[in-house]
Design a protein around this motif. Structure first.
Motif, PDB file in Angstrom:
ATOM      1  N   ASP A 165       0.841  -1.188   0.000  1.00  0.00           N
ATOM      2  CA  ASP A 165       0.000   0.000   0.000  1.00  0.00           C
ATOM      3  C   ASP A 165       0.879   1.242   0.000  1.00  0.00           C
ATOM      4  N   ALA A 166       0.234   2.412   0.040  1.00  0.00           N
ATOM      5  CA  ALA A 166       0.959   3.674  -0.040  1.00  0.00           C
ATOM      6  C   ALA A 166       1.917   3.858   1.132  1.00  0.00           C
ATOM      7  N   ASP A 167       1.528   3.422   2.322  1.00  0.00           N
ATOM      8  CA  ASP A 167       2.413   3.566   3.482  1.00  0.00           C
ATOM      9  C   ASP A 167       3.740   2.843   3.255  1.00  0.00           C
ATOM     10  N   ASP A 168       3.676   1.626   2.714  1.00  0.00           N
ATOM     11  CA  ASP A 168       4.909   0.877   2.494  1.00  0.00           C
ATOM     12  C   ASP A 168       5.694   1.443   1.311  1.00  0.00           C
ATOM     13  N   GLU A 169       5.002   2.038   0.339  1.00  0.00           N
ATOM     14  CA  GLU A 169       5.711   2.726  -0.738  1.00  0.00           C
ATOM     15  C   GLU A 169       6.627   3.803  -0.167  1.00  0.00           C
ATOM     16  N   VAL A 170       6.111   4.572   0.768  1.00  0.00           N
ATOM     17  CA  VAL A 170       6.906   5.665   1.332  1.00  0.00           C
ATOM     18  C   VAL A 170       8.062   5.113   2.156  1.00  0.00           C
ATOM     19  N   ARG A 171       7.858   4.009   2.841  1.00  0.00           N
ATOM     20  CA  ARG A 171       8.977   3.391   3.559  1.00  0.00           C
ATOM     21  C   ARG A 171      10.088   2.996   2.588  1.00  0.00           C
ATOM     22  N   ILE A 172       9.692   2.430   1.450  1.00  0.00           N
ATOM     23  CA  ILE A 172      10.686   2.051   0.432  1.00  0.00           C
ATOM     24  C   ILE A 172      11.382   3.293  -0.099  1.00  0.00           C
ATOM     25  N   ALA A 173      10.643   4.382  -0.272  1.00  0.00           N
ATOM     26  CA  ALA A 173      11.248   5.625  -0.748  1.00  0.00           C
ATOM     27  C   ALA A 173      12.310   6.124   0.217  1.00  0.00           C
ATOM     28  N   VAL A 174      12.013   6.082   1.506  1.00  0.00           N
ATOM     29  CA  VAL A 174      12.984   6.552   2.502  1.00  0.00           C
ATOM     30  C   VAL A 174      14.228   5.663   2.487  1.00  0.00           C
ATOM     31  N   ARG A 175      14.041   4.361   2.372  1.00  0.00           N
ATOM     32  CA  ARG A 175      15.194   3.462   2.303  1.00  0.00           C
ATOM     33  C   ARG A 175      16.015   3.739   1.054  1.00  0.00           C
ATOM     34  N   THR A 176      15.354   4.022  -0.047  1.00  0.00           N
ATOM     35  CA  THR A 176      16.071   4.328  -1.291  1.00  0.00           C
ATOM     36  C   THR A 176      16.879   5.609  -1.150  1.00  0.00           C
ATOM     37  N   ILE A 177      16.323   6.602  -0.474  1.00  0.00           N
ATOM     38  CA  ILE A 177      17.056   7.852  -0.241  1.00  0.00           C
ATOM     39  C   ILE A 177      18.328   7.582   0.547  1.00  0.00           C
ATOM     40  N   ALA A 182       1.475  13.027   0.212  1.00  0.00           N
ATOM     41  CA  ALA A 182       2.177  14.194   0.757  1.00  0.00           C
ATOM     42  C   ALA A 182       2.367  14.080   2.259  1.00  0.00           C
ATOM     43  N   ARG A 183       1.307  13.737   2.971  1.00  0.00           N
ATOM     44  CA  ARG A 183       1.416  13.638   4.426  1.00  0.00           C
ATOM     45  C   ARG A 183       2.296  12.471   4.848  1.00  0.00           C
ATOM     46  N   LEU A 184       2.191  11.351   4.137  1.00  0.00           N
ATOM     47  CA  LEU A 184       3.015  10.187   4.475  1.00  0.00           C
ATOM     48  C   LEU A 184       4.495  10.487   4.281  1.00  0.00           C
ATOM     49  N   VAL A 185       4.836  11.108   3.165  1.00  0.00           N
ATOM     50  CA  VAL A 185       6.248  11.425   2.896  1.00  0.00           C
ATOM     51  C   VAL A 185       6.780  12.393   3.938  1.00  0.00           C
ATOM     52  N   HIS A 239       5.777  12.837   6.970  1.00  0.00           N
ATOM     53  CA  HIS A 239       5.897  12.164   8.273  1.00  0.00           C
ATOM     54  C   HIS A 239       7.123  11.260   8.323  1.00  0.00           C
ATOM     55  N   HIS A 240       7.303  10.437   7.301  1.00  0.00           N
ATOM     56  CA  HIS A 240       8.395   9.466   7.344  1.00  0.00           C
ATOM     57  C   HIS A 240       9.763  10.147   7.247  1.00  0.00           C
ATOM     58  N   LEU A 241       9.882  11.164   6.421  1.00  0.00           N
ATOM     59  CA  LEU A 241      11.166  11.871   6.327  1.00  0.00           C
ATOM     60  C   LEU A 241      11.498  12.548   7.659  1.00  0.00           C
ATOM     61  N   ALA A 242      10.493  13.172   8.263  1.00  0.00           N
ATOM     62  CA  ALA A 242      10.734  13.832   9.550  1.00  0.00           C
ATOM     63  C   ALA A 242      11.077  12.809  10.632  1.00  0.00           C
ATOM     64  N   ALA A 275      14.074  17.008  -2.368  1.00  0.00           N
ATOM     65  CA  ALA A 275      12.947  17.725  -2.961  1.00  0.00           C
ATOM     66  C   ALA A 275      11.744  16.789  -3.033  1.00  0.00           C
ATOM     67  N   ILE A 276      10.585  17.282  -2.628  1.00  0.00           N
ATOM     68  CA  ILE A 276       9.376  16.481  -2.699  1.00  0.00           C
ATOM     69  C   ILE A 276       8.288  17.288  -3.393  1.00  0.00           C
ATOM     70  N   GLY A 277       7.356  16.592  -4.028  1.00  0.00           N
ATOM     71  CA  GLY A 277       6.263  17.291  -4.687  1.00  0.00           C
ATOM     72  C   GLY A 277       5.526  16.376  -5.643  1.00  0.00           C
ATOM     73  N   THR A 278       4.508  16.923  -6.283  1.00  0.00           N
ATOM     74  CA  THR A 278       3.751  16.149  -7.258  1.00  0.00           C
ATOM     75  C   THR A 278       4.588  15.937  -8.510  1.00  0.00           C
ATOM     76  N   LEU A 279       4.240  14.926  -9.262  1.00  0.00           N
ATOM     77  CA  LEU A 279       4.950  14.634 -10.506  1.00  0.00           C
ATOM     78  C   LEU A 279       4.814  15.779 -11.496  1.00  0.00           C
ATOM     79  N   ALA A 280       3.722  16.519 -11.428  1.00  0.00           N
ATOM     80  CA  ALA A 280       3.529  17.660 -12.320  1.00  0.00           C
ATOM     81  C   ALA A 280       4.573  18.743 -12.094  1.00  0.00           C
ATOM     82  N   SER A 281       5.175  18.795 -10.908  1.00  0.00           N
ATOM     83  CA  SER A 281       6.181  19.815 -10.605  1.00  0.00           C
ATOM     84  C   SER A 281       7.584  19.376 -10.965  1.00  0.00           C
ATOM     85  N   ALA A 282       7.731  18.193 -11.567  1.00  0.00           N
ATOM     86  CA  ALA A 282       9.071  17.661 -11.844  1.00  0.00           C
ATOM     87  C   ALA A 282       9.735  18.328 -13.035  1.00  0.00           C
ATOM     88  N   GLY A 283       8.956  19.022 -13.871  1.00  0.00           N
ATOM     89  CA  GLY A 283       9.534  19.614 -15.083  1.00  0.00           C
ATOM     90  C   GLY A 283      10.680  20.553 -14.790  1.00  0.00           C
TER      91      GLY A 283
END
Length: 1016
Positions: free
Chosen positions: A256-268, A297-300, A302-305, A500-508
């Motif tokens: 689920d989304a919660d575990d996605e963010v955990r994987i993101a933090v580990r990747t960082i 947004a809230r999950l990222v 929280h986990h980064l902090a 840097a964090i944000g929506t994919l639309a802001s990646a340009g």
């Protein structure tokens, strides 16, 4: 008009931009060049990336809208025109609809209609007059154009918007040359609206403009880039064979989304340690993108902090959730349904409210006194708190709370009172200074201070609404303020500091080395189309407005471009636990090259696979899971070999609770000094700790409840707000107080003692008068619940008292009763030398006690009769006999009251000289039965033995939890055994296993009767 296309692959964007800048400068390295960037973030990143190479000089990175503002803003300001705001637009739209609703008449006052027309007006303004004319050719479009033009006519003299800036900048370029714009680069432009296109074309009228466009090689993903070329009349380039296919470094499917963010933090963390790319990657060169703010947004954030990783971007904490905005919104709304207790204390608990002297308000003390007073509704504050102002303990907080309530009501004013917008803004500013104080504002965290600045800017914009709106109520002001704050996006952190964090639309245009893209599942990527409630797709296309699928096309390009330009990890959630749905991988993954999708079965599996945990919590969990995977589940036997202290303590606790013997974790405090209750006979200290029979009975039914309530001092909280009907305790108190008032009238001589004929009509009238008084007092103190239920409860209580009156009269008539005392408290603390009341124990010890006798009589035969009124059922007390006067050690009220009665008549030292009987006097639910026992030496001997057992259990430190057997109940008999009110199944199983501990067999060994003595 001259545009020069500089096409490139996404991975070559910065190199191509550098080449475009060099080409614009020519031989003059100091020549100024203006680069129009898609976002400020991309401009900062591009400048820093270029600066790491040969360096850049004389290059200005600016967005198109900001450039238009620099060109046209001074002229508009000189004409005394101000920038338009969202609230101003919505109020003007509402005004137009009020005057001429047209086809919107049925929904003209709905907030969604106003918002939709405001958004469409902003789009039509940017589409220009030609776009509006084309839209007006359809019936639906004609109405929308009518409203938009009416709004423009009202605002155009004093206000300006983005369309005015673009049109003004274009006109200035036509009328005069502007220095500094001779060398221009358009960097990664998005499709233009009509006015932006005209502005860009005018920029290119004087000198060539280089246009940097990144192509992914996928025609579907590059749709928007081709549209830009068509708008600027630039021929499309031939497909490049050199474009590398997009290949993500890894695609991960997880739960689920919660575990996605955990994987993101580990990747960082892996990237920062150099484990991902082979070399360490700074945090500022890493980005996390998601398709939409919720839930990522809230999950990222929280986990980064939680793992101490710095970040910048727009997180999940909204501006309205920050302390200053939250204070204002809650304060403006605190009396929406009257000044109720719960909303007020939610506000006071949420902010560090300060008084005029700058000191914090005593919020906790106020909450307790308001609950004790029974305050619930708006009308309760003054009468119920005033009743406590003379109380020794509660008087001071009640008085100060009354002063605060009066002050708050004056500050708020009447809910329907209107004020001009500027006065409301001044009111808000004053409240912020009053509640928070300038010192507190200066010491806010960076995120909170930026939110405070955004709030002050929003308030400043609302000041200008006086010119287009009549004065408004507080509620109307709050609604507009909240809408304005919802539209403000506040970035946290500084660009270049952290991930840097944000929506994919802001990646340009963002320059990064490592990217993590979350939410790559159907329904998230691509997102569902946004339906326009006002216009059809044909109408939008006719007017040149953005199509419904433009957002999806942009995200598609950014998705492919991000994968092509950075080391990218893509994650997708197989499910959404919030909506209980199953997700499929996004169709866009078919356009990228990948060997497989790595599936992580669960969060636990993923944790076991990591080599370096990003945080202490995950490290402990990983080590524990790895150990259990290799040698089976950890047990308390492993506690001494586990390195982690928290896990070691946890294993010790779990093991102790699983053992068949009691431990310090479930009631064995035998190794701890607990208060000693008893003393040697004749030598009990005058200041000894006194216990009531109710306390003794509490330990007998549940020692854990005794421990929590009487040793720790933790009491269950009754919320007057949630009380529907008068509860059993308050019902009994009212009836006790009525009877006490009647009996005191007799004892004081106001009424005569009952005669041989029993109670008289005079006594009945007094009883009913006292009943009315006590009911009024109960209503005043908020103990009666809802008015609808109280009416029937009051009638039932009245019938109950009259029934008791008749049965008691019969007893008086039969036995010749003289009332000696009512609600006699012992020991009598008003006496010069209070007499200590003790109960003898079986081993030459005595237990000092305190309590209150409901009524003490002397019958004509000389016997003393102790009466304890009970409003509950009589089932339990029917088992009382002279051979079981304490109900197997669970009921000690009658012996305690009998001992106090003997002391009252001076027979404490020789109880055998006075015949005494103690009874429970039941009301209607107990069929007015009198259940009691006559005390003699044998009875007192049994009492001493049973009481000694209980006192020994308390003084020995045994406080296990003894819950009732699980089953359906309409109420919770013991909130200490069942604090969540979800049943006692687990607690009862634990107790069943523990109760045969040989050390407590004396008190809790197997017995044929597991029922508890309850009295409601």
């Amino acid at each position: 008009m001259a545009f020069e296309l500089m096409a490139c692959a996404p991975s070559d964007v910065i190199v191509t931009l550098g080449r475009a800048i060099d080409q614009a400068k020519g031989s003059d390295r100091l020549a100024p060049v203006t680069v129009v960037v898609p976002t400020n973030v991309s401009g900062v990143m591009a400048r820093r990336s270029l600066g790491r190479g040969p360096g850049i000089l004389g290059v200005d990175m600016i967005t198109l809208n900001r450039l238009a503002e620099l060109l046209a803003g001074p002229g508009l300001a000189h004409a005394d025109r101000q920038p338009v705001s969202t609230p101003l637009l919505e109020l003007t739209v509402r005004r137009v609809l009020d005057e001429a609703p047209g086809s919107y008449a049925a929904v003209a006052h709905h907030p969604a209609t106003v918002v939709a027309l405001r958004e469409l007006h902003q789009e039509l303004r940017l589409a220009g007059d030609e776009g509006a004319e084309r839209l007006a050719q359809s019936g639906r479009g004609r109405e929308a154009v009518r409203v938009s033009r009416a709004v423009t006519r009202i605002l155009q003299r004093r206000w300006y918007d983005e369309a005015d800036l673009l049109a003004g900048a274009t006109e200035r370029l036509r009328s005069e040359p502007v220095a500094g714009l001779e060398r221009l680069v358009l960097h990664l432009p998005a499709p233009f609206d009509a006015l932006s296109q005209a502005f860009v074309e005018q920029l290119a009228a004087a000198s060539p403009v280089a246009v940097v466009v990144a192509f992914t090689g996928d025609d579907s993903a590059d749709h928007e880039q081709h549209r830009v070329l068509d708008q600027l009349q630039i021929p499309r380039p031939a497909p490049s064979a050199g474009v590398r296919p997009a290949t993500p470094a890894r695609i991960v499917s997880t739960t689920d989304a919660d575990d996605e963010v955990r994987i993101a933090v580990r990747t960082i963390v892996e990237a920062a340690r150099g484990e991902l790319t082979g070399t360490p990657v700074p945090f500022e060169r890493i980005a996390v993108f998601w398709p939409g703010q919720r839930p990522y947004a809230r999950l990222v954030e929280h986990h980064l902090a939680a793992d101490g990783i710095a970040w910048n971007g727009r997180g999940g904490t909204e501006l309205t959730e920050r302390i200053a905005a939250r204070l204002l919104l809650d304060l403006l709304d605190v009396d929406r349904r009257g000044l109720q207790r719960r909303p007020l204390f939610e506000l006071l608990a949420d902010v560090p409210a300060r008084g005029p002297d700058g000191r914090n308000r005593p919020t906790a003390e106020w909450e307790r006194v308001s609950r004790r007073a029974g305050v619930s509704r708006d009308e309760d504050w003054i009468p119920r708190l005033s009743a406590l102002t003379g109380h020794e303990r509660w008087g001071p907080p009640a008085t100060s709370l009354l002063e605060f309530i009066a002050e708050l009501r004056t500050t708020l004013g009447h809910p329907q009172a209107t004020r001009p917008w500027s006065e409301w803004v001044e009111w808000c500013t004053t409240q912020l200074d009053t509640w928070l104080g300038t010192g507190a504002i200066a010491h806010l965290s960076d995120a909170e201070y930026r939110a405070w600045e955004a709030l002050m800017s929003a308030l400043e914009r609302l000041k200008s609404l006086d010119s287009v709106s009549d004065p408004v109520t507080r509620s109307e002001f709050r609604t507009v303020l909240e809408n304005e704050l919802d539209d403000v996006g506040v970035r946290d952190g500084r660009i270049g500091t952290g991930v840097a964090i944000g929506t994919l639309a802001s990646a340009g245009g963002m320059v990064i080395d490592v990217a993590i893209v979350l939410g790559a599942a159907e329904g998230l990527l691509p997102p569902g189309p946004r339906a326009d409630p006002l216009l059809s797709s044909v109408d939008r296309e006719r007017a040149g407005l953005a199509s419904h699928d433009e957002r999806a096309r942009r995200l598609h390009h950014e998705f492919i471009a991000t994968i092509s330009s950075a080391h990218t990890v893509v994650t997708l959630p197989r499910g959404d636990l919030r909506a209980t749905t199953t997700n499929q991988p996004t169709r866009w993954l078919a356009h990228v090259e990948h060997d497989r999708i790595d599936e992580i079965d669960s969060s636990f599996v993923g944790i076991q696979q990591i080599d370096f945990a990003p945080g202490e919590r995950e490290r402990r969990l990983r080590d524990r899971l790895r150990r259990t995977a290799g040698s089976g589940p950890l047990t308390h036997l492993d506690a001494q070999v586990v390195d982690d202290a928290a896990t070691r303590r946890g294993l010790t606790l779990v093991g102790a609770r699983a053992d068949l013997d009691l431990s310090e974790f479930d009631g064995d405090l035998s190794a701890v000094d607990v208060p000693i209750l008893s003393g040697a006979t004749g030598a009990v200290p005058a200041d000894a700790r006194l216990v009531s029979p109710t306390q003794i009975q509490t330990w007998a039914s549940c020692p854990h409840a005794y421990f929590v309530r009487y040793l720790l001092g933790v009491n269950a909280i009754d919320e007057p707000d949630s009380q529907i009907s008068i509860n059993a305790l308050d019902r009994g108190l009212v009836q006790h107080d009525v009877l006490d008032a009647l009996h005191r009238d007799v004892l004081s001589g106001v009424l005569p003692q009952p005669t041989d004929t029993g109670w008289t009509d005079e006594h009945r009238h007094a009883l009913e008068r006292h009943f009315d008084e006590m009911c009024t007092e109960a209503e005043r103190t908020g103990r009666t619940g809802r008015p609808a239920t109280w009416a029937s409860e009051r009638a039932r209580m009245h019938r109950d008292l009259l029934g008791w009156f008749r049965h008691d009269s019969d007893i008086i008539r039969a036995n010749g009763v003289t009332i000696l005392a009512s609600e006699h408290r012992f020991p009598d603390r008003d006496a010069d030398v209070p007499m200590q009341i003790v109960l003898d124990l079986s081993d030459r010890r005595q237990l000092p006690i305190h309590g209150s006798i409901d009524r003490l009589d002397r019958w004509a035969d000389g016997r003393l009769i102790v009466t304890d009124h009970k409003t509950g059922k009589a089932d339990t007390f029917k088992k009382l006999t002279e051979t079981d006067p304490t109900l197997a050690g669970s009921a000690f009220q009658l012996p305690a009251y009998a001992a106090a009665a003997l002391a009252f008549v001076g027979a404490a030292d020789d109880p055998a000289s006075t015949r005494i009987r103690a009874e429970y006097s039941m009301f209607d639910r107990g069929r007015y039965a009198r259940l009691g026992i006559d005390f003699d030496d044998e009875v007192w001997s049994i009492v001493r033995s049973e009481l000694s057992d209980v006192v020994d259990g308390i003084e020995s430190g045994w406080f296990p939890q003894v819950p009732e057997a699980p089953g359906f109940r309409v109420y919770t008999p013991c909130v200490y055994c069942e604090p969540d009110e979800l049943g006692t199944t687990d607690a009862f199983e634990r107790w069943t296993a523990k109760r045969n501990d040989s050390r407590i067999a004396r008190w809790f060994g197997d017995t044929d009767d597991d029922s508890e003595n309850t009295d409601d």
